[in-house]
Design an enzyme around this catalytic site. Structure first.
Site, PDB file in Angstrom:
ATOM      1  N   GLY A  23       0.834  -1.189   0.000  1.00 24.95           N
ATOM      2  CA  GLY A  23       0.000   0.000   0.000  1.00 24.95           C
ATOM      3  C   GLY A  23       0.862   1.230   0.000  1.00 24.95           C
ATOM      4  N   GLY A  24       0.223   2.385   0.239  1.00 27.66           N
ATOM      5  CA  GLY A  24       0.949   3.631   0.190  1.00 27.66           C
ATOM      6  C   GLY A  24       2.015   3.750   1.264  1.00 27.66           C
ATOM      7  CB  VAL A  28       2.269  -6.263   4.576  1.00 27.95           C
ATOM      8  CG1 VAL A  28       2.076  -7.116   5.825  1.00 27.95           C
ATOM      9  CG2 VAL A  28       1.833  -4.820   4.846  1.00 27.95           C
ATOM     10  CE  LYS A  43       1.950  -0.631   6.313  1.00 24.22           C
ATOM     11  NZ  LYS A  43       0.620  -0.146   6.706  1.00 24.22           N
ATOM     12  CG  ASP A 136      -5.557   7.653   7.557  1.00 23.43           C
ATOM     13  OD1 ASP A 136      -6.561   8.169   7.020  1.00 23.43           O
ATOM     14  OD2 ASP A 136      -4.713   7.001   6.932  1.00 23.43           O
TER      15      ASP A 136
END
Length: 813
Positions: A23-24, A28, A43, A136
């Site tokens: 992801g951004g 992972v 991660k 977030d």
């Protein structure tokens, strides 16, 4: 480290097996912990972050804080570090899918949505309690395991995210960072709060806003705030309300929709004040309270909106066929809010509604047993009044209508204690400045009814008679509610050393009443009459006061009282025959009861019950501060400490600890080594006072009798010595400077609080220093040994006086 890690790579003790996502914020991997033999997730963050030392420091700090949460609804972090210049996080490996994947752009069933969001609320409450705000929160950061557990992911990572790719569509942008003049805007568009969009600091209420947006999406299958462009979405968040859920899902409960709207208020002050409050509101909708042992499970009780019948009510309350709908007032240690659930006592009904509320206390309000708010419910069960102190230490009464989110202070009630309502609900009576007063709730006018001492409870019958206790050393008195001179109703049995008659509660006829007797040969709950001096013992209590409690009549034919300072019981009672029926049964556990027996519960005339339920004892860490309040360090272990006294040489501290049995124990803390040892193992111990040379400790201890004086040296295997045989409550307050005498306070039925001197040599004959009909306390001898300072209410208010020592003569105020 490269952005992509090959299988079979070793990072610290972790053997990388395969890549499982990206992801951004990085990639992972599944890995194997070679030391502990378990699979984990690693991660790896972009190596570019390592160039920003401040960002890396903040990341490590927040990751460590999140790892310390150890909550079942938050991803567990095992380890953080850097490898080849890139930071990484090692966490538990989850099997399942994100909430985004679970929803798949479709609405979830209401029951399933409530289950998920209740878990999320509990996780947020745990994080917020540690001062950690997610910032977030979104469906991508919520993971649902294969066994239905919800895990909150990526706490704090939004603070590390760089600018998003401008080519991504509005709905695909995972995390955006926007630089503005006022500050830094971070979060995911569509879930960001108005204050985040304005660049203002985001606190826990921003998480609550995002929570509301997520719940809306779970129930509708559509985002709460959406637009064709970023500007339109921002405008919707700032200015518009989301479309009514009824437009897309007509099965959604109106109560649940109100919860969502309350989360999505534009002004953060108007949202739920905490995630714990939010959890209480959702538990109300779910019909069960299951919050980490802090609320009461309601087996078989359903919400009215579900249209189900009460099932299992007899199992919940034993064999008693009660028609109460459960509720409770939950007070957690060191929190700023009370969660209120109401228990309606009525005849069994085919439908029931469980109601729980959250009541925000003024900042600084204390919640320990002796200072927890005293409650009073209006006769119709719709308004709750309680006393609380704000951050400045100002204590006053506060009123909360139960159909409102607002709690308002009652002007002119500074210092008020033991509030109770008039039968018509128009007035609130209370004690303040040794007077009994009444407040007209409608007009706000306050009138004095009579002189009344410090007060220990009162009740108001339909005939306009107020029955009240003036406090320690007194029996009960009565007065006309319109005002007048009080008349004695009960007499203290001085020959048997009764200490106080308190906590009256009228029975239905308005003539008979329940009350509590403390001290003497037969302490307990009694029934008395306005027409006679006779009294009848109903419930015997222990002589040491460990079971002291108030008792209240419930209109469904039960007496409610507490046992062992923790369990709220109900027992059937015939008010005509004045007889108990059957055996008591438990209503709730862990109810707060003060040492004087003031159990924190209230019952309205129509059968609504509210009570304060304590969580685990407050865990306190002793900390050194300098004179400028600069924190220098901690000392000793964190524990449920209540009070402490430093020895004269500052080598030791005497500590009072709250034990699980609700008794207080006496401990010693070695300030050089930081080690604690239990000093006294028996009794309920309080008020430690050091001798001037620091070699002895005087303290009070209750051991099958009212608290009295004990003495024990610090060294040598010498047991504590009982100094007094009186059955009046006695406790040490200071020593004479030469260490030859102990100054102590004693309560007696005739003269209330007095100050005495006990020589510690010779015959040890106690001598009264200040003994009047007023209440004297807190005697201290001046360093030169010539003066005694003390507090007295002789003038009608508590004031400071000085007299000569050791032979008191004239006193100066």
């Amino acid at each position: 480290m490269s952005e992509t890690i090959s299988p079979n790579t070793t990072i610290a003790q972790y053997f990388v097996i395969s890549k499982i996502g990206e992801g951004g914020m990085g990639e992972v991997y599944r890995a194997r912990d070679t030391k502990l033999g378990r699979d984990v997730a690693i991660k790896v963050l972009p190596a570019a972050f390592s160039a920003d030392a401040e960002r890396l420091r903040r990341f490590e700090q927040e990751a460590q804080a999140t790892g310390a949460l150890n909550h079942p609804n938050i991803l567990v972090i095992f380890h953080i570090g850097t490898h080849d210049g890139a930071p990484y996080i090692v966490s538990e490996l989850l099997e399942g899918e994100t909430l985004r994947e679970r929803m798949a752009s479709a609405a979830l069933p209401q029951r399933k949505a409530i289950d998920y969001v209740l878990q999320i609320a509990h996780g947020l409450a745990a994080a917020h309690a540690k001062g950690i705000v997610h910032r977030d929160l979104k469906p991508e950061n919520l993971f649902i395991t294969n066994d239905g557990r919800v895990k909150i992911l990526d706490f704090g990572l939004a603070k590390l995210t760089g600018a998003a790719d401008g080519n991504l569509s509005q709905t695909e942008v995972p995390t955006r960072r926007v630089d503005t003049d006022p500050g830094l805007v971070m979060g995911t568009m569509g879930y960001m709060s108005p204050e985040q969009l304005k660049g203002r600091p985001a606190d826990h209420r921003s998480d609550i806003f995002a929570f509301g947006a997520i719940l809306y999406e779970m129930l509708s299958g559509k985002r709460a705030f959406r637009g064709e462009s970023m500007a339109e979405t921002m405008s919707a968040i700032l200015r518009e309300d989301p479309p009514d859920l009824s437009e897309t899902n007509k099965t959604v409960s109106p109560s649940l929709e109100r919860v969502i709207h309350h989360c999505l208020e534009k002004n953060p002050e108007e949202r739920f004040h905490s995630a714990r409050d939010l959890a209480f509101a959702i538990e109300n909708l779910s019909g069960a309270a299951t919050s980490s042992g802090q609320t009461m499970t309601m087996a078989g009780v359903a919400t009215a909106t579900e249209g189900r019948k009460i099932a299992g009510m007899s199992r919940l309350f034993g064999n008693a066929r009660l028609g109460w709908i459960v509720a409770a007032l939950f007070l957690l240690a060191l929190v700023t809010a009370l969660g209120l659930a109401l228990l309606y006592v009525r005849q069994p009904s085919p439908e029931a509604q469980v109601a729980r509320f959250s009541i925000n206390l003024p900042p600084g309000t204390t919640t320990v047993a002796n200072t927890a708010p005293v409650l009073a419910l209006s006769p119709d069960g719709r308004r709750l009044v309680f006393g609380a102190s704000d951050a400045a230490g100002k204590n006053q009464l506060w009123l909360r209508p139960l159909d409102s989110f607002a709690t308002q202070p009652l002007s002119g009630t500074d210092g008020a204690a033991f509030p109770f309502w008039s039968p018509d609900g128009r007035h609130i009576a209370f004690f303040v400045d040794n007077k009994l007063k009444k407040l007209d709730v409608g007009s706000g006018v306050i009138e004095t009814i009579c002189q009344a001492g410090s007060g220990q409870g009162g009740d108001w019958n339909r005939q306009g008679v107020i029955l009240f206790s003036e406090g320690d050393g007194t029996g009960l008195s009565r007065v006309n509610a319109a005002g007048g001179k009080p008349e004695g109703v009960t007499e203290m049995d001085a020959a048997h050393e009764e200490r106080v008659h308190n906590f009256p509660s009228f029975l239905p006829d308005g003539k008979h009443y329940l009350f509590h007797i403390r001290g003497g040969d037969n302490p307990g709950i009694y029934v008395g009459s306005l027409d006679a001096r006779d009294r009848k013992l109903l419930i015997p209590l222990s002589a040491d006061g460990a079971n002291a409690t108030r008792a209240v009549w419930s209109p469904q034919g039960y007496i409610l009282y507490a046992l062992n300072r923790t369990t709220l019981l109900a027992r059937a009672f015939d008010p005509n025959r004045l007889e108990l029926r059957g055996e008591p049964f438990r209503v709730a556990d862990n109810v707060i009861v003060s040492q004087a027996g003031n159990a924190r519960f209230a019952v309205s005339a129509n059968g609504v019950l509210a009570f304060i339920q304590g969580g685990a004892p407050d865990i306190v860490q002793l900390t050194w501060h300098d004179r400028n309040d600069k924190r220098l360090g901690v000392i000793g272990p964190a524990a449920p400490w209540l009070t402490f006294r430093l020895s004269p040489d500052e080598r030791f501290a005497a500590l009072i600890r709250d034990e699980p049995n609700r008794l207080s124990s006496l401990w010693l803390l070695d300030l050089l080594q930081g080690a604690t040892t239990r000093f006294i193992t028996e009794g309920n111990n309080n008020e430690p006072v050091w001798s001037p040379d620091g070699k002895q400790l005087a303290f009070s201890s209750a051991r099958n009798s009212p608290p009295t004086l004990f003495l024990k040296p610090l060294t040598g295997n010498v047991p504590e010595e009982r100094l007094l045989q009186s059955r009046f409550q006695s406790f040490p307050v200071s020593w004479s400077p030469d260490g030859k005498s102990l100054i102590y306070g004693m309560f007696s039925p005739l003269t209330r609080g007095d100050i005495w001197l006990l020589p510690l040599s010779g015959e040890r004959k106690p001598q009264p220093l200040v003994q009047t009909k007023s209440n004297e306390r807190f005697g201290r001898v001046s360093p030169d040994g010539n003066w005694l300072v003390y507090q007295s209410d002789e003038s009608g208010s508590n004031e400071i006086y000085v007299t000569q020592f050791p032979q008191p003569a004239r006193s100066w105020r």
